[in-house]
Design an enzyme around this catalytic site. Structure first.
Site, PDB file in Angstrom:
ATOM      1  N   PRO B 276       0.841  -1.195   0.000  1.00 48.33           N
ATOM      2  CA  PRO B 276       0.000   0.000   0.000  1.00 48.33           C
ATOM      3  C   PRO B 276       0.880   1.251   0.000  1.00 48.33           C
ATOM      4  O   PRO B 276       1.599   1.501   0.956  1.00 48.33           O
ATOM      5  CB  PRO B 276      -0.802  -0.111   1.294  1.00 48.33           C
ATOM      6  N   ASP B 456       5.955   2.196   1.696  1.00 44.65           N
ATOM      7  CA  ASP B 456       5.062   1.058   1.912  1.00 44.65           C
ATOM      8  C   ASP B 456       4.423   1.239   3.285  1.00 44.65           C
ATOM      9  O   ASP B 456       5.091   1.134   4.310  1.00 44.65           O
ATOM     10  CB  ASP B 456       5.892  -0.236   1.867  1.00 44.65           C
ATOM     11  N   HIS B 457       3.132   1.492   3.286  1.00 42.40           N
ATOM     12  CA  HIS B 457       2.460   1.824   4.544  1.00 42.40           C
ATOM     13  C   HIS B 457       2.349   0.609   5.476  1.00 42.40           C
ATOM     14  O   HIS B 457       1.996   0.736   6.639  1.00 42.40           O
ATOM     15  CB  HIS B 457       1.079   2.409   4.255  1.00 42.40           C
ATOM     16  N   ARG B 458       2.660  -0.571   4.977  1.00 41.34           N
ATOM     17  CA  ARG B 458       2.694  -1.717   5.891  1.00 41.34           C
ATOM     18  C   ARG B 458       3.841  -1.568   6.878  1.00 41.34           C
ATOM     19  O   ARG B 458       3.792  -2.042   8.000  1.00 41.34           O
ATOM     20  CB  ARG B 458       2.876  -3.028   5.108  1.00 41.34           C
TER      21      ARG B 458
END
Lengths: 370, 484
Positions: B276, B456-458
């Site tokens: 994401p 990467d929002h993870r």
């Protein structure tokens, strides 16, 4: 992050007629003419409403409901207000007023249809003088204002005829108090002296936002700025809720205009089944509020001061289990709506173009089904 | 005699597709009552307990603690009639909970039935489409990914018109069902499906032109015309266009997807739909850096090496990544771990004749500015010459894309697969800029650029991502900060 600025307020006066320990408190300004048998009936309401709610919570966790908004902790505020209504009064709930629905004789299964997705929320509001659940936060207060305008124009206020004079009861929560809709409704209620009683169940959490982030003053003080009275009650005290709502409804029916009642309570569960309150609030607060349980205090009063025996409580427990079976079995048996039913209940008389669309849709469904 | 019912993992949070099993509170042999807590699960939204829908005796736990389980998978078998008279070994559909055809071997994911229906719990259960986007499915799991269907929980005898459900089914797929190509879902709106049916077009053979690979009305009509004129239909979405040569002079040119283009496409799709992405932007006055560059370039030891602003951006990135190590990390999906890298293999996106490649400078954090300038220059020249060694293309940990060389201001870069951060460096322009000097403000022409970082929002939250970007920008605005 800046510290939220708050005006220092003294602890506001709060009407309480039954303490958490189960002691009756007499107040000259809110006398309550009620028998112990009637208090026993209120106890039954509270227990059954909580049982409906806990069964719905379980059904949601079993995959039978898409969503459920639990009223746990708010039974007294709702049952007291609901039992203060006369049958021809009109009531505008949010989506959490399962206790008021119960007092208006709405079958719990009717409510479950909305949360199961077998109904788009529909029932005839006039059957019970209880409007459909409104999910849009605060919107129902405007519906209530509009209805109350109609009541005034029908001349059903201040005639002195108890069968004619009508009040409107509008519910909202602490989060909705920040909504424009609610404030507009206040403006109209004050400007037109409408026969509305607003019950704000301040359960202290707008999902994850605590009420202190929304208001510098206790919410009941908001009405002063609009020019009508407001007061705070112990929202976990069914007798206070009954007495104060009853008097406010009387005032409304007799033409004395609106009142705001802030029922100071606590949302014991999550906002809805999709929410996890442990992420944003302390368990110790919940423990504090458990000691103020709305049902335990009534039971304490009935058994200690009114001579109700174990048999009475056992019978209600048994009745609540029967009700749970009705809710559980009835929920699983709710029929799926037909695809065409989405055209129903939009117009009394379906216009020609929608009639045509419905026919085309039916043909389409039939053609691809074959 | 026992009567077994299976409880399937429900969607308890409005559209969740899976949950982690935290703890069982019952064991086989336990007697359970209705609404007794069976299990604690953790979803993306909450840790919750699931109550038993039935009274009975626990027969079997079908999933174990720690496991991640798809919504709809049976998690427990309960004998609701121990000592009763139902035939042994039968598993009856649980009232309101089981879908028809529900009994599944342990550990299986729910399979579509013959009509392509998948067991879906309340209303908006898992959508195969949405689920696939959130979580890559292995090809083996594809057959389970079928169309979303209306609520299937109600046993057939309660559905007023059972065939109505099939209104929303994929039309029959014909004999090529087993071909890998047709295992991909056909995306088409119901009226388009209806049109295809009327025209006798098999949707699995139609090449889609609509958004997100949807088949449009025009596609169906074109396919119908094709088949009526030539007797054949166009191939489906999953097969690459089979074009033997590039046709000249037509209104369209078909270019075979090969080599770097093919690799780039796969990498970008994988990255865009796995990680994401969040992109943040910052305008920076880099006048001080440009002046520093001029002074550095004039130094004797830098003679013969191109000292581009990119070198300073690379240094700033390396320093900023020290403060925000999460940006220089890898999401290890298989292990369920985040791997923080204590070294920086700095990728530099390079446009070459063959397409985009991203070679990286190994251990760039160990290099002096001079060595870094040499390394970046070598990398770019080697790449443009098409001589980049495979080793230089792997093992990157973070990337810079220098979109400024094309004269553009900024972009929203897509992560190099496996990496967590990518920085886009825009064109350096002379721009009017408000300069504050004590209490006075004035507008001056300054050298200004745009930075954009995607992460990467993870792995990285807005806070870390913002720190990182602000640090890079701060160092370029005031390179003296590097001394701190």
């Amino acid at each position: 992050m800046t510290e939220h600025v708050r005006a220092v307020q003294p602890e506001p006066d709060m009407v309480q007629l039954l303490t958490p320990e189960g002691e009756r408190v007499e107040r000259a300004d809110y006398p309550l003419d009620i028998t112990d048998e009637q208090i026993g009936q209120l106890y039954r309401d509270l227990v059954l409403v909580r049982r409906i709610d806990s069964e719905a919570v379980a059904l949601q966790r079993q995959g039978e409901l898409g969503l459920w908004a639990s009223l746990l902790g708010q039974e007294a505020a709702q049952v007291g207000a609901g039992r203060a209504l006369r049958s021809h009064d009109m009531c505008f709930p949010t989506y959490r007023e399962h206790g008021v629905a119960w007092c208006r004789q709405v079958d719990p299964l009717t409510l479950l249809g909305l949360f199961r997705g077998t109904s788009v929320g529909g029932f005839d509001p006039y059957t019970h003088n209880f409007n459909m659940y409104t999910v849009i936060i605060g919107a129902q207060t405007l519906h209530a204002a509009g209805y109350a305008m109609g009541v005034v124009r029908d001349g059903a206020v201040g005639t002195g005829d108890p069968d004619r004079d009508t009040a409107v009861l509008a519910f909202f929560g602490d989060g909705a108090s920040s909504q424009g809709d609610v404030n507009e409704s206040f403006v109209w209620a004050a400007a037109e002296n409408l026969p509305i009683v607003y019950v704000c169940q301040n359960n202290q959490w707008a999902i994850s936002a605590p009420v202190a982030t929304q208001s510098r003053v206790p919410l009941y003080q908001r009405s002063a700025g609009f020019g009508f009275p407001g007061l705070r009650i112990d929202g976990n005290d069914v007798l206070a809720s009954l007495a104060v709502t009853r008097r406010a409804l009387d005032d409304a029916r007799s033409g004395q205009g609106p009142t705001l009642i802030e029922a100071f309570t606590y949302r014991m569960g999550p906002h809805t089944s999709s929410d996890d309150p442990t992420r944003y609030r302390l368990g110790s607060d919940v423990e504090t509020w458990k000691l103020r349980d709305p049902i335990a205090r009534v039971r304490a009063y009935l058994s200690r001061s009114a001579g109700f025996d174990a048999e009475f409580f056992a019978a209600i427990d048994e009745e609540s289990e029967q009700l749970a079976v009705h809710v559980r079995a009835g929920c699983r048996a709710l029929p799926d709506p037909s695809p065409e039913s989405l055209f129903d209940h939009v117009f009394v008389e379906l216009p020609e173009d929608l009639r045509r669309q419905r026919a085309e849709f039916a043909d389409f469904v039939a053609s691809v089904a074959s | 005699m026992p009567d077994y019912k299976q409880f399937k993992l429900p969607d308890i949070g409005e559209g969740l597709t899976e949950a982690d099993i935290v703890k069982w509170t019952v064991q086989p042999g336990d007697t359970v009552t209705v609404n007794q807590n069976l299990i604690e699960i953790e979803t993306a939204k909450a840790v919750v307990e699931l109550p038993s829908p039935w009274a009975g005796v626990v027969h079997e736990l079908l999933v174990s603690e720690g496991e991640t389980v798809d919504v709809g998978r049976p998690i427990i078998t309960i004998d609701v009639d121990p000592g009763g008279s139902a035939p042994a070994g039968s598993v009856s559909p649980g009232a309101g909970v089981e879908a028809p055809n529900a009994h599944m071997p342990n550990g299986d994911v729910p399979k579509a039935d013959a009509n392509g229906r998948q067991a879906v719990l309340v209303g908006y259960g898992p959508r195969a489409e949405g689920g696939a986007r959130r979580r890559r499915r292995s090809p083996a799991a594809e057959p389970a990914a079928q169309d979303r269907v209306p609520d299937d929980r109600v046993p057939d005898d309660r559905v007023p018109e059972p065939t109505v459900n099939s209104a929303f089914q994929v039309p029959p797929r014909g004999a090529d069902l087993d071909e890998p190509a047709s295992q991909h879902r056909v995306l088409a709106k119901p009226p388009v499906r209806k049109l295809a049916k009327n025209l006798g077009v098999d949707l699995t053979t139609v090449a889609p032109s609509g958004p997100e690979g949807a088949i449009t009305r025009e596609d169906v009509q074109a396919a119908a015309e094709d088949s009526s004129s030539t007797g054949s239909v166009r191939r489906g979405s999953s097969s690459p266009p089979r074009v033997k040569s590039v046709r000249a002079g037509g209104r369209e040119t078909r270019v075979p997807v090969r080599g770097v283009r093919k690799h780039t496409a796969a990498a970008m799709v994988s990255s865009a739909f796995t990680a994401p992405h969040v992109t943040e932007f910052m305008s920076v006055d880099v006048t001080a850096t440009m002046q520093l560059r001029d002074r550095v370039a004039a130094r004797p030891e830098f003679r013969g090496v191109r000292v581009s602003p990119l070198v300073f951006v690379a240094r700033a990135l390396i320093l900023a990544a020290r403060r925000t190590p999460e940006i220089n990390a890898t999401w290890d999906d298989a292990a369920g771990e985040i791997v923080l890298k204590h070294y920086v293999n700095l990728g530099i996106a390079a446009a070459t004749d063959r397409g985009l490649i991203v070679p990286n400078v190994k251990d760039a954090d160990q290099l002096s500015l001079l060595d870094l300038a040499h390394a970046i220059n070598d990398l770019a020249q080697t790449a443009r010459a098409g001589r980049t060694a495979p080793a230089d293309l792997t093992g990157g940990t973070i990337t810079i894309t220098n979109v400024g060389v094309f004269g553009v201001d900024t972009g929203t870069p897509i992560l190099n697969p496996g990496e967590t951060g990518i920085l886009a460096f825009g064109a350096v322009r002379r721009m009017p800029w408000v300069v504050t000097d004590g209490d006075t403000e004035r507008i001056e022409p300054r050298s200004v650029t745009q930075l954009a970082v995607s992460f990467d929002h993870r792995v990285v939250d807005g806070q870390q991502g913002s720190h990182f970007l602000a640090d890079v920008g701060g160092l370029l605005a005031d390179p003296g900060l590097a001394l701190l």
